[in-house]
Each structure stands twice: as C-alpha cells, then as structure tokens.
Design a protein around this motif. Structure first.
Motif, PDB file in Angstrom:
ATOM      1  N   LYS A 198       2.059  -0.426   2.760  1.00  0.00           N
ATOM      2  CA  LYS A 198       1.004   0.405   3.330  1.00  0.00           C
ATOM      3  C   LYS A 198       1.500   1.177   4.540  1.00  0.00           C
ATOM      4  O   LYS A 198       2.214   0.643   5.390  1.00  0.00           O
ATOM      5  N   THR A 200       0.653   3.243   8.024  1.00  0.00           N
ATOM      6  CA  THR A 200      -0.348   3.251   9.096  1.00  0.00           C
ATOM      7  C   THR A 200       0.147   4.127  10.235  1.00  0.00           C
ATOM      8  O   THR A 200       1.285   4.621  10.193  1.00  0.00           O
ATOM      9  N   SER A 541     -17.725  -0.382  -2.580  1.00  0.00           N
ATOM     10  CA  SER A 541     -16.398  -0.725  -2.063  1.00  0.00           C
ATOM     11  C   SER A 541     -15.372  -0.838  -3.185  1.00  0.00           C
ATOM     12  O   SER A 541     -14.177  -0.627  -2.966  1.00  0.00           O
ATOM     13  N   ASP A 544     -14.447   2.524  -3.592  1.00  0.00           N
ATOM     14  CA  ASP A 544     -14.246   3.112  -2.278  1.00  0.00           C
ATOM     15  C   ASP A 544     -14.914   4.491  -2.200  1.00  0.00           C
ATOM     16  O   ASP A 544     -14.299   5.485  -1.813  1.00  0.00           O
ATOM     17  N   LYS A 605     -14.151   2.639   8.120  1.00  0.00           N
ATOM     18  CA  LYS A 605     -14.430   1.459   7.308  1.00  0.00           C
ATOM     19  C   LYS A 605     -14.165   0.189   8.101  1.00  0.00           C
ATOM     20  O   LYS A 605     -13.521   0.204   9.159  1.00  0.00           O
ATOM     21  N   GLU A 608      -9.455  -4.723   7.654  1.00  0.00           N
ATOM     22  CA  GLU A 608      -9.100  -5.626   6.566  1.00  0.00           C
ATOM     23  C   GLU A 608      -9.370  -7.090   6.932  1.00  0.00           C
ATOM     24  O   GLU A 608      -9.600  -7.926   6.059  1.00  0.00           O
ATOM     25  N   SER A 609      -9.345  -7.401   8.220  1.00  0.00           N
ATOM     26  CA  SER A 609      -9.580  -8.781   8.645  1.00  0.00           C
ATOM     27  C   SER A 609     -11.050  -9.181   8.576  1.00  0.00           C
ATOM     28  O   SER A 609     -11.377 -10.363   8.658  1.00  0.00           O
ATOM     29  N   GLN A 613     -17.290  -5.987   3.709  1.00  0.00           N
ATOM     30  CA  GLN A 613     -16.792  -4.642   3.418  1.00  0.00           C
ATOM     31  C   GLN A 613     -17.923  -3.655   3.652  1.00  0.00           C
ATOM     32  O   GLN A 613     -18.958  -3.701   2.981  1.00  0.00           O
TER      33      GLN A 613
END
Length: 633
Positions: A198, A200, A541, A544, A605, A608-609, A613
């Motif tokens: 990924k 970032t 979600s 998305d 959004k 991720e932690s 969602q």
C-alpha cells in the motif's frame, strides 16, 4: 511559429511527429519527454506560458488508464500551493489525453545536478523545505505523489516547484504495467512501492529523502544499475550516505527508514530543516540557488514567442468600373416635387419586410444630379414597392391593378390608407380562396395582426377572414393573452408566477455514516439509521461507494459553486460514487425522490485500526426545494 529555434537553447523545435495544436492551444516548442508522454510550450489567450503534457497513445488506448487519469486530474486541479505548478486545464477524454500546467522558467533538479554537480547544504535545506510545503498541500487534497524524483522538481527563482503529482497512479495496474512497462523511477521508489504494498503519504517522505541525498551528493542513495537490482537494495539494504553534509544526515536518515511508520511526517520534516538552518524560509529567493544554476533561469524565461496565426488572404479587388466625370458643383436649390410613377404588375419588386415602405434606391452610376423625388436616392427613381399584405400567406395572390388601394399615399392619410389596403387585400384573398378550394385551409389561421395593428379573426359562417379593429384602450390585442401582461410579451405567452422563496438551508457537520446505514434528509435530527424506507444516502463499504438508490447524485467539478442553484441546474446525474476516485473535501449534490436537496462534503474514511467502517460527511440540506425526482434506473 516562423523558423526553427536556435540550437543550444532549452526549447526544441517541433518535429514531424509533433502536433501543432492541442485543443485550443498552439504549440510553440517542445520542452521534453518522459515515460508518460511529451511536454510542449504553449500560451494562454492572455499570453501566459503554459506547459502541456500530451499522454502517449498506448496509454490513451487503455480504458483503465483513462478512468484513473480523469480522477487524478480532477484531484490535482484542487491543489493550489506556493511550491506546486497548478493544473490549469485538461481533457482526459481527448483522443490523446492532455493536461496543461503553469510553465516554470527553471531547470529540473535532475538537469541542474547533471550539468553543475551537487548543491550546497544551505540550498538543499531550502529545497527540501519547499518540497515539504508542496507535499503538505498535495497530501491535503488526498493525493499521494508516487513519483517524486529530481525530474519532477523544478528550480524557479523563488523556490522549487513540484510537478506531475498523482499522475503516476493513473498508470498503476493498467494492462501496460502488467505487461512489463515501468512507471516511476526505481532509484526514487520507496520499499513499499518496490514490494507492491500500500502507498501512503509516507511513501513520498521516503522519496524526499532520496531527492535530498541526490541533491547533496550528485548520486542516488541506492546506486545505479538494473531496475531489479536497485529495487532489491531499496527493500533489503541500507542507503549509501557517503558525502551527505552533517547538517543533512538526521533529515535523510529519518526519511529513509524502511518502515513507513518510522518516517517523519511532512510537518516534522519542516521542523528538522528549520533546526538545521535558521534561514530555511525563502526570504531572499534570488540568492537561494548557486549562481551557475540561477543563470539558467534567465535563458528559460526567454521562451519562444507565441505563434501568430497567418493573416487571412486578402480578398480579390473588385473589378474597377469606369465612372463618368462628376458634374461641376451647382448652387443648391430645393427641387420641385414630381409625382411618383404608378407601379405596374410587371415592374413591381418583391414584397419588402412587413412594416417597411419602398426600399431606398441605390446610387446611380452616372453623374451626380439633384434628386427628383424628395428623400429618394440619386439617379432615376425606382418604382415604389407595393405595400405588404397583413401577413404572409403560403399561396400567391393576383397582382393589384394600377391605381388600386396599394398606390402610395401621403403621410397624413396613412391610417385611412391602411384600412383601404386591408379591405382590398382581404377581398382579393376571398376571391382566391373561393377559386382554389384547397387553399382556404392554408389561410384559416385565426387571430393574427396586420402591420397596421388590426386583429384578423376567422368568420365561422363563410370561412373568410375579416379585419377587426381592437377597441381603443383595450389591452387584449390577441385572444388568449393575459390582459395584465406587458405589451412586450409575445402573444399567448403565460405570465410567470410570483417567485417562491428558497427554503432555508440546514447544515449538519461531522456525520459518521456507518456501512449499511442510511441518511434521510427529512429527519430531524439528521443521523444515520438502519431503515431502508427512506434511503437518501447510503454507504456500501464492500464496494467502497456512496449510493443514492432513490434519487440522483451529481459530483461537483472544481470551481462549481456549492449551492442550491447549482444542484438545481446541473444534470450530470449518477447513482453512486466510488470513494477511490475522490479526495477529502470533494462535494456532490443529492436530489431525493421526495424533493429534498443536499450538498454532501466528503471528509474521509475510518482508519484501518477502527473496528467500524464508516465515512465522515458534512451535509447541507434544503427541504422541499425541487420537484420529486425519479431514480436514474
């Protein structure tokens, strides 16, 4: 442009394979080429230079590339920073997609180091600080550059400029990259890019450390060689920082950490630069570059002049006509009035436009002479034109006899003449209608006006049309027209209703819309509910996407005003919006099936932690602001 550009300049003449125009832009020179296309110099209509990047044809043929390119260009147009070259125009849908950015008159960092060698530590600190400010703006728009390298950093007189931000993402995962085409420069990739993980904002920070090392040492931190070898060293080995000045070691070392979480943020990079040198702020921009590099800026400011379109070919001169010698000037004397000749059927010209009298005569070709009729042109006076019929008919009528009511009359008798004309013409039409059976129906267009203002109304008994004068002072000149309407309104036009005041807007900030929940704009308070009976906005979600199942969605373009009028007038309807194609701050209209209007601002959004969602949105609503709409199906 005329001629070729002199050799040795930074501008290259256009070759046989180069276009001469891109959309409305005339190209003046070629600036260079890269992995995704060629770059040309052009000018705005106001004369400002711009750089136009034309995407390679093989990328243009890839549908996935076009989709991503359009998304990235839309996001890039929102980036407006002091150290970025703004995107000012683009067309992702063109046969060869292109975008235009402000032209920066300065060499790239790659060209400057290649030509003049490494830069002083003070310059590198100013360079890194400027790039870090640019990244703050780019990341704030939800964009990761992905291809930050020396070739994408331009050195201007007042600081660096970062270009091509986010565009490399358009080529990721296309059929071209999957077949072996590499986008980006391996020597300036982060470990996660090399491993396909990924990407970032921390990816750009790693690249910033590589750029700083290159500027300070004149070489890449992980060496040269094949792309596979360089990428392996980036992932598994430590950088070679030999020759990096002491003041830059902490900055470079922290940026080049293998783990993204261990790298400093962009704000921390700025703090490190300020700690290393108190003069990192570009207070004296004319002195931030070494003299040899600064001298190049002057050569690039002298850009080729914008091409000038050739003038249109001059019209061929009209053949000369011999003119008779002018008569000697005579003392002025008022001419005696001469009776106008009477028209005949053979000499009568075509009917002039309604409401106008005889056309003015052309100037004669012979010697100038006093006019024979007051107000007429010089030379032989023309035969007067017949007065037009009350309105044009699709059938011809017999020519009037000489001496009839169509003979011109003196101005004081105009109204009487008009009535006589109307009666004579109508009588003629009646005869023609009785003689030609089928032509009657073409004439039976009721409620018309002639040029004298009389209303023509159908006679239901005989089928003939009779002129009727409107009563004096009667505002209803035509049946069916609102007597209260302004005389300037066309007959039969409905009177507009009184304007209705717009409903008051209601603003709702920071709504966390959980996946599977809905917003119903008519709710008070507005909050997510798990009820599909009134589903105005829904977050999925799994895909998305934000969805509007029972209405319409319109993504607002950059520069569009986010208000009720825009939502009412815009017609680019959709049912859902993919979140991978928008950034924080994107706005869209929602028109519901119950007549409500909302402007939704996307704020991001959930991390991720977070076990939940959701998306965070701000919503401004106007209740009962439009007619109820139907889904776009």
């Amino acid at each position: 442009m005329s001629g070729r550009i002199p050799e040795g300049t930074v501008f290259q003449s256009l070759g046989e394979g180069d276009p001469r125009h891109v959309a409305g832009y005339r190209l003046a020179a070629r600036l260079g080429a890269g992995g995704m296309g060629k770059v040309y110099l052009s000018y705005t209509p106001g004369g400002r230079p711009v750089a136009i990047k034309v995407i390679r044809p093989d990328f243009a043929q890839d549908a996935e590339f076009r989709r991503r390119f359009a998304q990235e260009v839309h996001a890039a147009q929102r980036v407006q920073g002091l150290y970025t070259a703004p995107v000012i125009d683009a067309d992702p849908e063109a046969a060869q997609p292109w975008l235009a950015t402000a032209y920066v008159p300065g060499p790239s960092l790659a060209a400057a180091v290649n030509e003049h060698g490494k830069l002083p530590a003070e310059t590198v600190l100013l360079l890194v600080a400027g790039i870090a400010e640019a990244l703050q703006v780019i990341h704030g728009a939800g964009i990761v550059h992905r291809d930050l390298k020396p070739a994408n950093v331009l050195l201007a007189a007042d600081g660096p400029r970062v270009i091509d931000f986010g565009i490399a993402r358009a080529a990721d995962a296309t059929s071209l990259t999957s077949s072996g085409v590499t986008i980006g420069t391996p020597s300036f990739m982060a470990p996660e890019q090399a491993a396909g993980a990924k990407v970032t904002p921390a990816t750009d920070v790693f690249a910033l450390g590589l750029v700083a090392t290159y500027a300070a040492t004149g070489r890449a931190a992980f060496g040269e060689g094949t792309s596979h070898g360089v990428l392996y060293r980036i992932v598994h080995e430590e950088p070679d920082l030999t020759g990096v000045p002491e003041r830059l070691v902490e900055l470079v070392t922290r940026c080049l950490a293998k783990e993204p979480s261990e790298r400093p943020s962009v704000a921390e990079v700025l703090t490190i630069c300020q700690s290393a040198n108190a003069e990192t702020v570009l207070r004296r921009p004319e002195e931030w570059l070494p003299g040899a590099v600064a001298a190049e800026i002057g050569t690039r400011k002298a850009a080729p002049a914008p091409p000038v379109a050739p003038p249109p070919p001059a019209a061929a001169p009209a053949p000369s006509v011999p003119q008779a010698p002018a008569a000697p000037p005579q003392p002025f004397a008022p001419p005696a009035p001469v009776p106008a000749p009477e028209p005949t059927a053979a000499s009568a010209p075509s009917t002039p436009p309604p409401g106008f009298g005889p056309p003015p005569a052309a100037y004669g070709a012979g010697p100038a002479a006093a006019p024979t009729v007051p107000g007429a042109g010089y030379g032989t006076p023309p035969a007067p034109a017949p007065v037009p019929a009350p309105y044009a008919h699709p059938v011809s009528t017999p020519a009037p006899e000489s001496g009839s009511a169509l003979t011109p009359a003196d101005p004081p008798k105009r109204r009487k003449r008009g009535r006589t004309i109307a009666i004579a013409v109508v009588a003629t039409l009646v005869v023609g209608g009785l003689a030609g059976g089928g032509t009657y129906y073409a004439l039976a267009d009721r409620d018309k006006k002639n040029d004298q203002g009389a209303t023509v109304t159908e006679n239901s008994d005989s089928g003939a049309e009779q002129p009727v004068e409107p009563p004096a002072g009667d505002p209803a000149a035509d049946p069916g027209t609102d007597p209260a309407a302004d005389s300037s309104d066309s007959p039969g036009e409905p009177v507009p209703a009184d304007p209705v005041e717009d409903p008051e807007p209601a603003t709702h900030k920071g709504i966390n819309l959980v996946s599977g929940y809905h917003l119903t704009f008519g709710d008070d308070p507005l909050r997510p509910v798990n009820d599909e009976s009134a589903n105005d906005l829904y977050y999925d979600s799994g895909l998305d996407r934000l969805k509007v199942p029972d209405g319409r969605l319109i993504l607002l373009r950059n520069g569009q005003k986010p208000d009720l009028a825009t939502c009412r007038s815009e017609t680019r309807y959709a049912e859902n919006l993919g979140l991978d194609g928008i950034s924080k701050g994107a706005m869209f209209c929602v028109l519901t099936d119950t007549g409500h209007v909302g402007i939704v601002t996307y704020q991001g959004k959930s991390p991720e932690s977070d076990p939940s969602q959701f998306v965070t949105v701000d919503v401004t609503t106007w209740l009962n602001a439009v007619e109820a709409v139907q889904p776009t199906s």
